[in-house]
Design an enzyme around this catalytic site. Structure first.
Site, PDB file in Angstrom:
ATOM      1  N   THR A 166      -5.651  -1.464   6.969  1.00  0.00           N
ATOM      2  CA  THR A 166      -5.821  -2.913   7.029  1.00  0.00           C
ATOM      3  C   THR A 166      -7.203  -3.269   7.572  1.00  0.00           C
ATOM      4  O   THR A 166      -7.557  -4.440   7.636  1.00  0.00           O
ATOM      5  CB  THR A 166      -4.753  -3.541   7.942  1.00  0.00           C
ATOM      6  OG1 THR A 166      -4.833  -2.927   9.248  1.00  0.00           O
ATOM      7  CG2 THR A 166      -3.358  -3.331   7.377  1.00  0.00           C
ATOM      8  N   ARG A 171       6.328  -8.623   1.585  1.00  0.00           N
ATOM      9  CA  ARG A 171       7.143  -8.278   2.755  1.00  0.00           C
ATOM     10  C   ARG A 171       7.675  -9.533   3.437  1.00  0.00           C
ATOM     11  O   ARG A 171       8.835  -9.587   3.854  1.00  0.00           O
ATOM     12  CB  ARG A 171       6.321  -7.445   3.749  1.00  0.00           C
ATOM     13  CG  ARG A 171       7.122  -6.988   4.966  1.00  0.00           C
ATOM     14  CD  ARG A 171       6.257  -6.209   5.920  1.00  0.00           C
ATOM     15  NE  ARG A 171       5.791  -4.961   5.329  1.00  0.00           N
ATOM     16  CZ  ARG A 171       4.804  -4.227   5.825  1.00  0.00           C
ATOM     17  NH1 ARG A 171       4.169  -4.627   6.915  1.00  0.00           N
ATOM     18  NH2 ARG A 171       4.435  -3.104   5.235  1.00  0.00           N
ATOM     19  N   LYS A 176       0.826  -1.212   0.000  1.00  0.00           N
ATOM     20  CA  LYS A 176       0.000   0.000   0.000  1.00  0.00           C
ATOM     21  C   LYS A 176       0.860   1.262   0.000  1.00  0.00           C
ATOM     22  O   LYS A 176       0.593   2.207  -0.756  1.00  0.00           O
ATOM     23  CB  LYS A 176      -0.940  -0.014   1.211  1.00  0.00           C
ATOM     24  CG  LYS A 176      -1.951  -1.143   1.184  1.00  0.00           C
ATOM     25  CD  LYS A 176      -2.903  -1.096   2.355  1.00  0.00           C
ATOM     26  CE  LYS A 176      -2.243  -1.450   3.668  1.00  0.00           C
ATOM     27  NZ  LYS A 176      -1.775  -2.852   3.724  1.00  0.00           N
ATOM     28  N   THR A 177       1.886   1.290   0.834  1.00  0.00           N
ATOM     29  CA  THR A 177       2.759   2.468   0.894  1.00  0.00           C
ATOM     30  C   THR A 177       3.532   2.644  -0.408  1.00  0.00           C
ATOM     31  O   THR A 177       3.661   3.765  -0.916  1.00  0.00           O
ATOM     32  CB  THR A 177       3.746   2.335   2.072  1.00  0.00           C
ATOM     33  OG1 THR A 177       3.003   2.201   3.291  1.00  0.00           O
ATOM     34  CG2 THR A 177       4.645   3.556   2.161  1.00  0.00           C
ATOM     35  N   ASP A 195      -1.254   6.763   6.454  1.00  0.00           N
ATOM     36  CA  ASP A 195      -1.259   5.328   6.727  1.00  0.00           C
ATOM     37  C   ASP A 195      -2.099   5.051   7.972  1.00  0.00           C
ATOM     38  O   ASP A 195      -2.235   5.916   8.848  1.00  0.00           O
ATOM     39  CB  ASP A 195       0.180   4.841   6.925  1.00  0.00           C
ATOM     40  CG  ASP A 195       0.313   3.346   6.734  1.00  0.00           C
ATOM     41  OD1 ASP A 195      -0.671   2.703   6.299  1.00  0.00           O
ATOM     42  OD2 ASP A 195       1.398   2.810   7.017  1.00  0.00           O
TER      43      ASP A 195
END
Length: 352
Positions: free
Chosen positions: A179, A238, A85-86, A130
């Site tokens: 999330t 990740r 997302k980032t 975020d």
């Protein structure tokens, strides 16, 4: 309309530099090109691996905005942690040829914080928040008019000394990442013109990410090794890159090599108690706890207490992957182990 304390001057909307910063997406991406050892982030939207439907939708929206010479519509990205997302927020700003101001919702503690952030924006810039589901109510309400009408409606002071003030803002794009989509209030959620879910990645997509990163860190992976890593990466880039780093450590320190085979991957991950399904000791403890309950539905709080862990950790980190691979069911009465999950945990000996 938000109330701002009367002891706050008109120019006193600055934010703490350690919490919020202005970032030029071009500079960030150029630094990543020159510092490959620290990042596998893509430089352009085209280089972003996976999420093809999402990329197509974003590409159309970005190109349409550029054609009309307008900022991109406010965009909400949601999905499990570690899916990008980032990275996508930075890439959107880069594709729009603009700067990106970034913040996390917990760092925006007071209305004056979001005011300072909004007043610092310039025409067309991106504001990335975020964990946007964690904004407090007053801060969120300030965003309503800012997102819809590009203005701030403030009440300065209190009681008889109160005065109203409207501040026009430049047209900007708010990108929110979360999330927990359900935790975002409907009024805020409805103000995002673009809402996109980031899905778990397929094996071949994760394999490409792993291979690309292995080249950056000068590792030689054979095909079976990269595919095995992809299979146990929980559908998450990740996790894939974290596992690859641990394999690299083991290979270089224990085996004195930069060549990675499938067998070396298994050996390295065994040392971290990560098995062929990508499950670690906490995952197996979770499944064992359910198995001991003779398939009686178990509440999340009971699981957290029994495992000595936080319920949010179990709900948002452990459970999604166990559900994805068919080991776990969430029911209104509690969590249940599936037949597949029971077969798996029964096959593991206690000394893994």
């Amino acid at each position: 309309m938000a109330i701002i304390s009367s002891n706050v001057g008109d120019n006193d909307f600055s934010l703490r530099k350690k919490e919020l910063r202005l970032v030029d997406s071009k500079i960030i991406l150029e630094e990543k090109i020159n510092n490959n050892l620290n990042s596998a982030r893509p430089v352009t939207l085209k280089e972003f691996i996976g999420q093809e439907q999402l990329k197509t939708s974003l590409r159309i929206a970005i190109d349409a905005s550029i054609y009309r010479k307008e900022p991109l519509e406010h965009t909400l990205l949601y999905g499990q942690p570690g899916l990008g997302k980032t990275t996508l927020a930075f890439l959107i700003a880069h594709e729009m040829n603009t700067k990106c101001r970034i913040a996390t919702a917990p760092s925006i503690e007071r209305p004056r914080d979001i005011v300072g952030l909004l007043l610092g924006l310039k025409e067309g810039e991106v504001l990335f928040i975020d964990e946007i589901h964690r904004l407090n109510r007053l801060t969120e309400e300030l965003l309503y008019s800012a997102m819809e009408d590009f203005r701030l409606d403030l009440t300065m002071g209190a009681n008889r000394g109160a005065r109203c003030r409207t501040i026009n803002l430049p047209r900007f794009t708010l990108i929110g990442a979360t999330t927990k989509l359900a935790s975002i209030s409907a009024p805020l959620r409805d103000r995002f013109g673009i809402s996109q879910k980031i899905e778990f990645y397929k094996y071949d997509e994760l394999k490409k990410i792993i291979v690309n990163f292995s080249r950056l860190i000068k590792l030689n992976l054979d095909d079976e090794a990269s595919y095995h890593l992809a299979k146990i990466s929980r559908g998450t880039p990740r996790v894939a890159l974290r596992l690859l780093r641990r394999v690299r450590d083991y290979a270089q320190v224990v085996k004195k090599t930069n060549f990675i085979s499938k067998y070396l991957v298994k050996e390295a991950l065994d040392s971290h108690q990560i098995d062929e399904k990508g499950l670690d000791s906490l995952d197996r403890q979770y499944l064992s706890f359910l198995n001991q309950n003779s398939n009686i539905p178990t509440g999340l709080d009971s699981l957290a207490a029994g495992l000595g862990d936080e319920s949010s950790m179990l709900e948002f980190v452990v459970e999604p992957y166990l559900m994805q691979i068919g080991f776990l069911l969430r029911t209104p009465r509690g969590r249940l182990l599936t037949a597949l999950g029971k077969k798996y945990i029964d096959s593991k000996n206690d000394n893994f």
